[in-house]
Motif scaffolding. Structure first.
Motif, PDB file in Angstrom:
ATOM      1  N   ALA A  44       0.804  -1.226   0.000  1.00 33.89           N
ATOM      2  CA  ALA A  44       0.000   0.000   0.000  1.00 33.89           C
ATOM      3  C   ALA A  44       0.836   1.275   0.000  1.00 33.89           C
ATOM      4  O   ALA A  44       0.308   2.357   0.241  1.00 33.89           O
ATOM      5  CB  ALA A  44      -0.931  -0.002   1.210  1.00 33.89           C
ATOM      6  N   THR A  45       2.111   1.182  -0.293  1.00 33.08           N
ATOM      7  CA  THR A  45       2.978   2.359  -0.203  1.00 33.08           C
ATOM      8  C   THR A  45       2.492   3.514  -1.067  1.00 33.08           C
ATOM      9  O   THR A  45       2.422   4.654  -0.603  1.00 33.08           O
ATOM     10  CB  THR A  45       4.431   1.997  -0.559  1.00 33.08           C
ATOM     11  OG1 THR A  45       4.876   0.979   0.334  1.00 33.08           O
ATOM     12  CG2 THR A  45       5.331   3.201  -0.432  1.00 33.08           C
ATOM     13  N   ASN A  46       2.136   3.266  -2.313  1.00 34.63           N
ATOM     14  CA  ASN A  46       1.671   4.359  -3.176  1.00 34.63           C
ATOM     15  C   ASN A  46       0.365   4.958  -2.662  1.00 34.63           C
ATOM     16  O   ASN A  46       0.145   6.163  -2.777  1.00 34.63           O
ATOM     17  CB  ASN A  46       1.507   3.875  -4.616  1.00 34.63           C
ATOM     18  CG  ASN A  46       2.839   3.684  -5.310  1.00 34.63           C
ATOM     19  OD1 ASN A  46       3.807   4.343  -4.985  1.00 34.63           O
ATOM     20  ND2 ASN A  46       2.886   2.769  -6.246  1.00 34.63           N
ATOM     21  N   LEU A  63      -0.509   0.559  -8.439  1.00 35.93           N
ATOM     22  CA  LEU A  63       0.724  -0.093  -8.877  1.00 35.93           C
ATOM     23  C   LEU A  63       1.480  -0.675  -7.688  1.00 35.93           C
ATOM     24  O   LEU A  63       1.470  -0.103  -6.596  1.00 35.93           O
ATOM     25  CB  LEU A  63       1.625   0.902  -9.608  1.00 35.93           C
ATOM     26  CG  LEU A  63       1.114   1.450 -10.931  1.00 35.93           C
ATOM     27  CD1 LEU A  63       2.101   2.472 -11.478  1.00 35.93           C
ATOM     28  CD2 LEU A  63       0.878   0.335 -11.933  1.00 35.93           C
ATOM     29  N   PRO A  64       2.155  -1.799  -7.878  1.00 32.48           N
ATOM     30  CA  PRO A  64       2.968  -2.353  -6.789  1.00 32.48           C
ATOM     31  C   PRO A  64       4.227  -1.513  -6.592  1.00 32.48           C
ATOM     32  O   PRO A  64       4.597  -0.717  -7.443  1.00 32.48           O
ATOM     33  CB  PRO A  64       3.312  -3.756  -7.294  1.00 32.48           C
ATOM     34  CG  PRO A  64       3.253  -3.636  -8.779  1.00 32.48           C
ATOM     35  CD  PRO A  64       2.185  -2.610  -9.080  1.00 32.48           C
ATOM     36  N   GLY A  65       4.873  -1.714  -5.474  1.00 35.97           N
ATOM     37  CA  GLY A  65       6.109  -0.981  -5.197  1.00 35.97           C
ATOM     38  C   GLY A  65       5.801   0.449  -4.786  1.00 35.97           C
ATOM     39  O   GLY A  65       4.760   0.732  -4.231  1.00 35.97           O
ATOM     40  N   THR A  66       6.706   1.340  -5.078  1.00 32.87           N
ATOM     41  CA  THR A  66       6.510   2.743  -4.736  1.00 32.87           C
ATOM     42  C   THR A  66       7.090   3.648  -5.813  1.00 32.87           C
ATOM     43  O   THR A  66       8.140   3.342  -6.384  1.00 32.87           O
ATOM     44  CB  THR A  66       7.139   3.101  -3.371  1.00 32.87           C
ATOM     45  OG1 THR A  66       7.076   4.517  -3.191  1.00 32.87           O
ATOM     46  CG2 THR A  66       8.577   2.677  -3.260  1.00 32.87           C
ATOM     47  N   ILE A  67       6.402   4.742  -6.078  1.00 29.42           N
ATOM     48  CA  ILE A  67       6.909   5.710  -7.044  1.00 29.42           C
ATOM     49  C   ILE A  67       8.134   6.435  -6.501  1.00 29.42           C
ATOM     50  O   ILE A  67       8.880   7.042  -7.250  1.00 29.42           O
ATOM     51  CB  ILE A  67       5.830   6.733  -7.464  1.00 29.42           C
ATOM     52  CG1 ILE A  67       5.356   7.553  -6.270  1.00 29.42           C
ATOM     53  CG2 ILE A  67       4.698   6.052  -8.173  1.00 29.42           C
ATOM     54  CD1 ILE A  67       4.524   8.752  -6.649  1.00 29.42           C
ATOM     55  N   LEU A  68       8.345   6.360  -5.186  1.00 30.12           N
ATOM     56  CA  LEU A  68       9.491   7.031  -4.568  1.00 30.12           C
ATOM     57  C   LEU A  68      10.761   6.212  -4.678  1.00 30.12           C
ATOM     58  O   LEU A  68      11.832   6.694  -4.350  1.00 30.12           O
ATOM     59  CB  LEU A  68       9.214   7.305  -3.084  1.00 30.12           C
ATOM     60  CG  LEU A  68       8.038   8.194  -2.765  1.00 30.12           C
ATOM     61  CD1 LEU A  68       7.924   8.362  -1.261  1.00 30.12           C
ATOM     62  CD2 LEU A  68       8.175   9.533  -3.438  1.00 30.12           C
TER      63      LEU A  68
END
Length: 108
Positions: A19-21, A69-74
């Protein structure tokens, strides 16, 4: 009288959770709602020689499209603690140079 934070950096130094994004999206919305600017900072870019090219402004519309999206945009970073410890002053200088008032760290 204390100075009110106006520009807040968001950093994800650990691994990304599912849930990072979504979290980034809500943090950016919250900051905007309260009159603050959100700035994305890739953890490794804290040590970059030209932070103005490494830190970028986030707005609610920028993040919304990445929520599912999975992961993180950061992006994330697993920098060795010795590396981080040896370059703390440089990182703090880069944050100050970009006039960032506060930092939010989160991640897996």
């Amino acid at each position: 009288m204390s100075k009110r934070a106006r520009k807040i950096g968001i950093i994800c130094p650990g691994g990304a959770s599912p849930a990072t994004n979504t979290i980034v999206n809500y943090v950016v919305k919250y900051l905007e709602l309260h009159g603050c600017k959100a700035v994305a900072i890739r953890y490794s870019d804290l040590f970059h020689e030209e932070p103005e090219q490494s830190f970028w402004r986030l707005r609610p519309g920028d993040v919304r499209r990445f929520v599912e999206l999975p992961g993180t945009i950061l992006e994330t970073s697993r920098l060795k603690i010795d590396y981080v410890e040896s370059r703390k002053k440089e990182a703090l200088s880069n944050v100050r140079q970009d006039k960032i008032d506060g930092l939010i760290f989160f991640g897996g």
